[in-house]
Design a protein around this motif. Structure first.
Motif, PDB file in Angstrom:
ATOM      1  N   MET B 101       0.748  -1.296   0.016  1.00  0.00           N
ATOM      2  CA  MET B 101       0.085  -0.187  -0.008  1.00  0.00           C
ATOM      3  C   MET B 101       1.070   1.237   0.027  1.00  0.00           C
ATOM      4  O   MET B 101       0.375   2.190  -0.751  1.00  0.00           O
ATOM      5  N   ARG B 102       1.822   1.245   0.952  1.00  0.00           N
ATOM      6  CA  ARG B 102       2.628   2.366   0.817  1.00  0.00           C
ATOM      7  C   ARG B 102       3.568   2.733  -0.406  1.00  0.00           C
ATOM      8  O   ARG B 102       3.382   3.952  -0.830  1.00  0.00           O
ATOM      9  N   SER B 103       3.979   1.670  -1.093  1.00  0.00           N
ATOM     10  CA  SER B 103       4.581   1.770  -2.470  1.00  0.00           C
ATOM     11  C   SER B 103       3.761   2.117  -3.545  1.00  0.00           C
ATOM     12  O   SER B 103       3.690   3.184  -4.246  1.00  0.00           O
ATOM     13  N   THR B 105       1.025   3.836  -3.209  1.00  0.00           N
ATOM     14  CA  THR B 105       0.451   5.201  -3.302  1.00  0.00           C
ATOM     15  C   THR B 105       1.493   5.983  -2.994  1.00  0.00           C
ATOM     16  O   THR B 105       1.337   7.278  -2.616  1.00  0.00           O
ATOM     17  N   GLN B 106       2.823   5.586  -3.018  1.00  0.00           N
ATOM     18  CA  GLN B 106       3.978   6.601  -2.649  1.00  0.00           C
ATOM     19  C   GLN B 106       3.646   6.951  -1.168  1.00  0.00           C
ATOM     20  O   GLN B 106       4.188   8.360  -1.202  1.00  0.00           O
TER      21      GLN B 106
END
Lengths: 363, 325
Positions: B101-103, B105-106
């Protein structure tokens, strides 16, 4: 001891506007003219971008994508019915709703051209909208968890999640309904039954007469609506949201629609369905009937239609220009987002990658 | 300083963190009223109520999938998989969403959550209750894998895992749950993730272990050390991201290394450590790096587990072989 009937169930179907644009006045929602026009505009806007993206894909200017043409009504109506504080937890055929909630057209284009930057939305838009979910049905559980969080924090808000008919065969669909029901979490589950999961028709997906009735097993109120009737979608979603805000738990809405295009641009539907089948559904698509409805109300005419289409095409043109004029994003960005803080072992690979890129560009 | 078991120490960490931060909650099968089948969540239900110690339906994907939603919406869920052997049903959500999720949605959306799972053999349990699959989780970028080896570091690592902004699989060696006690400081102690711990300093041989293998390894190391050999023992604590610097610095000094792993030999953490040693300090080696591991067979039923998991005597022999090479 005689056998007894312990429970009996019924499944309601709702249509407000039939395929010819004929209105059931009794069921018509109380929407201001401005909202009706916004709803129509939202659907047409998605259609225009969708059709343009098809051309861009064929020209090799974007990558593979799953068109939404014919399925504009459920998500756009949901976006109109929702408040800013509700969460929009989509799958990947909710272009209408995403744009209506404020996703810039360029984000959609970046996403489908292979850049994570497409998922990075303006803060106020991305705050309560999750990125597209490619693995079928996984997002349904996220909505149940978001619903739990909203309830725990005492917020008067809900999570609205979407999935297709194929997703209803996934475990995550059933677990999502079950968790949300047990928790009485404020969640609206919308299954866009477009009748095809790539080549698998609805009748091979489930023996259930309706998808709506799958809610019954979990104690979740359910309804089937004409998913090409934006008014029916709006009415059912609004009711479900009100139920959620009142603390009465989740609802499952089956929106019966049709995937007028291919599954994705990599798919060829002539392999498994006929043009005649598709033509039947082109007669029932959501824009024409809504246009007729607006015309009957004196809100629409050919000139307005022409002007709207022209305006939206120009908007899409501008977005495509901006998208294509954007210099490529830095290639090494994924290294910045593995973790909040990088780790020496990842940073080492990062430097190695940068050196390799430099060497390859110098070569 | 109270002497606690690992179960009590993790319980303490959960209690401390739930008291400190009302976003933190525990969830899973039987974690509420029952306090967890190993009693790790005992008392949380009484203290924090059912809305923060959630007895969930029985569905592993459902537990992680909803925890992801909660985390995205601002909570800090600590989800329990009752046994790691049941956790494979959640791997779709782990690989597909928690770690991405972090990567994806940066950084706009993140999944700060912990998945706790008892793992490993040695407690005479049923099938599917004895595996050691840390390499499986370590293979997914974007998620951390943490394995404590004793009560004190379990408490300190759990506090760090809950506060970490990224998803953490916290694997608890259930063989060590109650087999020994340690002093756990009453004041807060937090250990950083991503850093190994040097348990014994030495110059002649580097030994790397983690989790339940630390106890038999310490026994073997101390036995060999009595013969006048100086051994450096490293406790990994975090499997991923792996602290290769601590390992490679040590191997550069000692020139010899033995890795002790409960899991099957191939494609595991030990293999990865050897690869990193090759990358960084190959020319300092005076002996091939040895792996003392489980075997590449399906984890046997408990009738055979005593010899399947490397016992202290086997580790001791392995250390001598590498020293004598």
């Amino acid at each position: 001891m005689p056998r007894k009937t312990l429970a009996e169930f019924k499944v309601e179907h709702l249509q407000v506007l039939d395929e010819n644009g004929k209105l059931d006045k009794e069921l018509e929602p109380d929407l201001a003219d401005g909202d009706l026009l916004r709803l129509y505009r939202g659907m047409v806007r998605a259609r225009e971008l969708d059709q343009r993206m098809l051309k861009l894909q064929r020209q090799g200017r974007i990558g593979t994508f799953g068109p939404c043409t014919g399925q504009e009504a459920p998500s756009t109506a949901a976006a109109l019915a929702m408040q800013d504080d509700d969460w929009f937890v989509g799958a990947f055929r909710e272009l209408g709703g995403r744009l209506f909630r404020g996703e810039p057209l360029t984000n959609t284009l970046f996403y489908y051209n292979g850049w994570e930057e497409g998922n990075v939305l303006p803060k106020e838009v991305g705050r309560r909208m999750t990125p597209l979910a490619v693995v079928v049905g996984t997002q349904i559980l996220h909505a149940a968890g978001i619903g739990y969080a909203l309830k725990l924090k005492g917020e008067k808000a809900a999570a609205v999640t979407f999935c297709g008919d194929g997703a209803t065969s996934e475990g995550d669909f059933h677990e999502g309904l079950n968790f949300a029901a047990v928790w009485q979490a404020p969640v609206v589950f919308i299954s866009q039954n477009n009748q095809w999961a790539i080549s698998i028709p609805r009748e091979k997906q489930t023996r259930s007469e309706t998808i709506a009735q799958k809610g019954i097993a979990y104690g979740v109120p359910c309804i089937q609506v004409d998913g090409n009737d934006a008014l029916a979608c709006y009415v059912a979603i609004k009711e479900a949201l009100e139920r959620a805000y009142r603390g009465e738990g989740p609802t499952l809405i089956e929106a019966v629609t049709y995937r007028l295009m291919m599954h994705t641009t990599a798919d060829d539907p002539t392999k498994y369905r006929t043009k005649d089948q598709e033509d039947v559904w082109w007669q029932k698509e959501p824009l024409i009937r809504f246009q007729k409805y607006l015309s009957a109300k004196g809100l629409w005419d050919d000139a307005k239609e022409e002007a709207l289409r022209e305006e939206l095409r120009a908007e899409v043109d501008t977005a495509v220009k901006e998208f294509e004029a954007t210099a490529p994003w830095p290639l090494d960005r994924p290294f910045d987002h593995v973790f909040a803080e990088t780790h020496p072992s990842i940073e080492k690979q990062h430097q190695e990658y940068l050196a390799a890129l430099k060497e390859e560009s110098d070569a | 300083m109270p002497k606690l078991t690992m179960v009590q120490a993790i319980n303490l960490a959960l209690k401390e963190e739930m008291a400190r931060d009302d976003r933190v909650l525990v969830m899973g099968e039987d974690v509420g009223v029952d306090g967890g089948v190993f009693r790790v969540t005992d008392g949380l239900h009484e203290e924090f109520g059912e809305s923060r110690s959630i007895d969930t339906p029985l569905a592993e994907s459902g537990i992680l999938g909803t925890a992801i939603g909660m985390a995205m919406a601002g909570l800090r869920p600590v989800a329990e998989m009752q046994f790691s052997g049941f956790s494979y049903l959640m791997i779709g959500q782990w690989e597909g969403n928690a770690t991405r999720m972090r990567s994806r949605t940066q950084g706009q959306h993140t999944c700060p959550l912990v998945v706790r799972m008892p793992y490993g053999g040695g407690v005479r349990a049923l099938e599917h209750h004895s595996e050691s699959r840390e390499a499986t989780y370590a293979h997914f970028p974007g998620g951390k894998v943490v394995i404590p080896s004793g009560p004190r570091n379990a408490r300190a690592l759990m506090l760090a895992a809950i506060r970490d902004p990224d998803p953490v699989v916290f694997m608890e060696p259930k063989h060590s749950y109650r087999s020994f006690r340690e002093d756990v400081p009453e004041t807060e102690e937090v250990l950083p993730l991503g850093q190994a711990h040097v348990e014994r300093e030495g110059d002649d041989l580097t030994v790397v272990a983690w989790g339940a293998m630390m106890r038999p390894t310490i026994k073997a190391v101390d036995a060999v050390a009595k013969t006048g050999v100086s051994i450096e023992l490293i406790d990994l604590l975090t499997i991923s991201p792996l602290d290769s610097d601590t390992i490679c610095r040590s191997v550069q000094k000692t020139g010899r290394c033995v890795i002790v792993q409960e899991a099957p030999r191939s494609f595991g953490v030990a293999s990865e450590i050897i690869a990193r040693i090759n990358d960084e300090v190959l020319l300092y080696l005076e002996a091939p790096v040895k792996r003392l591991t489980g075997y590449d067979v399906v984890t046997p039923y408990f009738g055979r587990e005593k010899s399947y998991i490397p016992p202290a005597a086997r580790i001791e022999n392995g250390l001598r072989e590498t020293l004598d090479f």
